[in-house]
Motif scaffolding. Structure first.
Motif, PDB file in Angstrom:
ATOM      1  N   TYR A 166       0.823  -1.217   0.000  1.00 18.71           N
ATOM      2  CA  TYR A 166       0.000   0.000   0.000  1.00 18.71           C
ATOM      3  C   TYR A 166       0.852   1.260   0.000  1.00 18.71           C
ATOM      4  O   TYR A 166       0.611   2.193  -0.762  1.00 18.71           O
ATOM      5  N   SER A 167       1.874   1.289   0.856  1.00 19.64           N
ATOM      6  CA  SER A 167       2.695   2.487   1.010  1.00 19.64           C
ATOM      7  C   SER A 167       4.121   2.312   0.518  1.00 19.64           C
ATOM      8  O   SER A 167       4.894   3.270   0.531  1.00 19.64           O
ATOM      9  N   ARG A 168       4.473   1.103   0.095  1.00 16.31           N
ATOM     10  CA  ARG A 168       5.841   0.773  -0.318  1.00 16.31           C
ATOM     11  C   ARG A 168       6.830   0.891   0.850  1.00 16.31           C
ATOM     12  O   ARG A 168       8.034   0.992   0.646  1.00 16.31           O
ATOM     13  N   LYS A 169       6.320   0.866   2.059  1.00 20.31           N
ATOM     14  CA  LYS A 169       7.187   0.964   3.229  1.00 20.31           C
ATOM     15  C   LYS A 169       7.784  -0.392   3.565  1.00 20.31           C
ATOM     16  O   LYS A 169       7.092  -1.415   3.493  1.00 20.31           O
ATOM     17  N   HIS A 282       8.500   9.086  -3.303  1.00 17.34           N
ATOM     18  CA  HIS A 282       8.222   7.929  -4.158  1.00 17.34           C
ATOM     19  C   HIS A 282       7.265   8.364  -5.255  1.00 17.34           C
ATOM     20  O   HIS A 282       6.174   8.864  -4.979  1.00 17.34           O
ATOM     21  N   SER A 283       7.653   8.176  -6.512  1.00 19.11           N
ATOM     22  CA  SER A 283       6.844   8.664  -7.633  1.00 19.11           C
ATOM     23  C   SER A 283       5.447   8.051  -7.643  1.00 19.11           C
ATOM     24  O   SER A 283       4.466   8.722  -7.968  1.00 19.11           O
ATOM     25  N   SER A 284       5.315   6.780  -7.277  1.00 19.49           N
ATOM     26  CA  SER A 284       4.009   6.131  -7.312  1.00 19.49           C
ATOM     27  C   SER A 284       3.121   6.535  -6.136  1.00 19.49           C
ATOM     28  O   SER A 284       1.947   6.184  -6.096  1.00 19.49           O
ATOM     29  N   LEU A 285       3.688   7.293  -5.182  1.00 20.36           N
ATOM     30  CA  LEU A 285       2.917   7.749  -4.014  1.00 20.36           C
ATOM     31  C   LEU A 285       2.640   9.242  -4.084  1.00 20.36           C
ATOM     32  O   LEU A 285       2.302   9.861  -3.070  1.00 20.36           O
TER      33      LEU A 285
END
Length: 302
Positions: A166-169, A282-285
């Motif tokens: 969801y957040s790439r975390k 992050h580009s996707s976020l």
């Protein structure tokens, strides 16, 4: 100073500004000769009252330098432009690119990243239940896992990570000198301890023997997670995780020389926990960090 003419090529005002900022360290006459400008031109420039556009340009350049250094010299013009807009600057990406070129600023050169996965085993393999749908509706509904390699002068290190799609975390990780079942189990346990997900979370990984092993699958069953695995030899089935490893290697690892494993462990910890999770856009976020993206569920990030 030896590199000054190459870095400060182009706009004379950029050279004059450099001379002004370094006049207490180097003789003005020497800097003028090296940078190819006249002393009279520099002194005339110093006497002139800067125009509003020149003042604006100077502020943008200072912000560009600050953002670039804050990104550990990783950001190119698109990300720097996004950060400038957040800070209230009114400028186009084309102008940012031109100013960066005039200032001699460019992101680190990225090397080719090679992904390898050993799936040559006879252990049971779970079906791919996500089918490249990496956009869950909320946090802790889809986790991605994988392992990568990091070289040190003492030998290899193996890094296992767990990412919240969801957040790439990166919510769990483990780094050891051997690629064992314990490596991936420790990363999973860290993620569970930090996030405490509810039942039904999908856990997606490649077909590596560490993830297909009974010990790992039993742990997923204990936490009531749904196992999912990529198709054989298909890195796109776990592309966000592969993208993280690419970022880690090409922005950080390839620019470091780790003499001992302990040094590498400390460096990787700082990159993941301090920089990637909490600072790197992050580009996707929407060009915010994973931590900020999660916080946006409750509050607005600055």
């Amino acid at each position: 100073m030896k590199k000054g003419n190459g870095i400060l090529c182009g706009d004379p005002e950029v050279k004059y500004a450099f001379i002004r900022d370094h006049r207490e360290r180097f003789p003005i006459s020497v800097m003028c000769d090296i940078l190819g400008v006249s002393r009279s031109g520099f002194h005339d420039w110093m006497k002139r009252v800067p125009s509003p556009r020149a003042i604006e340009r100077s502020k943008i350049q200072a912000a560009i330098r600050r953002i670039f250094e804050g990104s550990r010299r990783n950001y190119g013009s698109p990300r720097i432009h996004k950060e400038l807009v957040k800070q209230g600057f009114n400028c186009s990406e084309t102008r940012v690119e031109r100013l960066m070129r005039e200032m001699g600023i460019r992101a680190k050169t990225k090397r080719k990243f090679r992904v390898t996965t050993d799936s040559n085993h006879k252990l049971p393999v779970s079906p791919n239940v996500i089918n490249r749908d990496f956009k869950p509706s909320g946090p802790d509904r889809l986790w991605l896992s994988d392992i990568t390699y990091i070289a040190t002068d003492e030998g290899w290190l193996y890094l296992a990570t767990v990412m919240d799609a969801y957040s790439r975390k990166i919510v769990g990780w483990s780094i050891e000198a051997r690629m064992t079942q314990n490596l991936v189990l420790e990363a999973l346990e860290m993620a569970v301890k930090q996030r405490r997900p509810g039942p039904g979370l999908i856990h997606h990984s490649d077909r590596g023997s560490q993830y297909a092993a009974k010990a790992y699958q039993r742990r997923l069953w204990r936490y009531r997670m749904i196992p999912s695995m990529s198709r054989k030899g298909n890195c796109w089935d776990n592309s966000p995780m592969e993208s993280f490893f690419h970022t880690l290697k090409t922005e950080h690892v390839y620019f470091e020389v780790f003499r001992i494993r302990k040094e590498a462990k400390s460096s990787i910890f700082e990159y993941i926990e301090v920089y990637y999770n909490r600072q790197r856009s992050h580009s996707s976020l929407g060009f915010v960090s994973p931590q900020c993206y999660e916080q946006q569920l409750f509050i607005k990030c600055g």
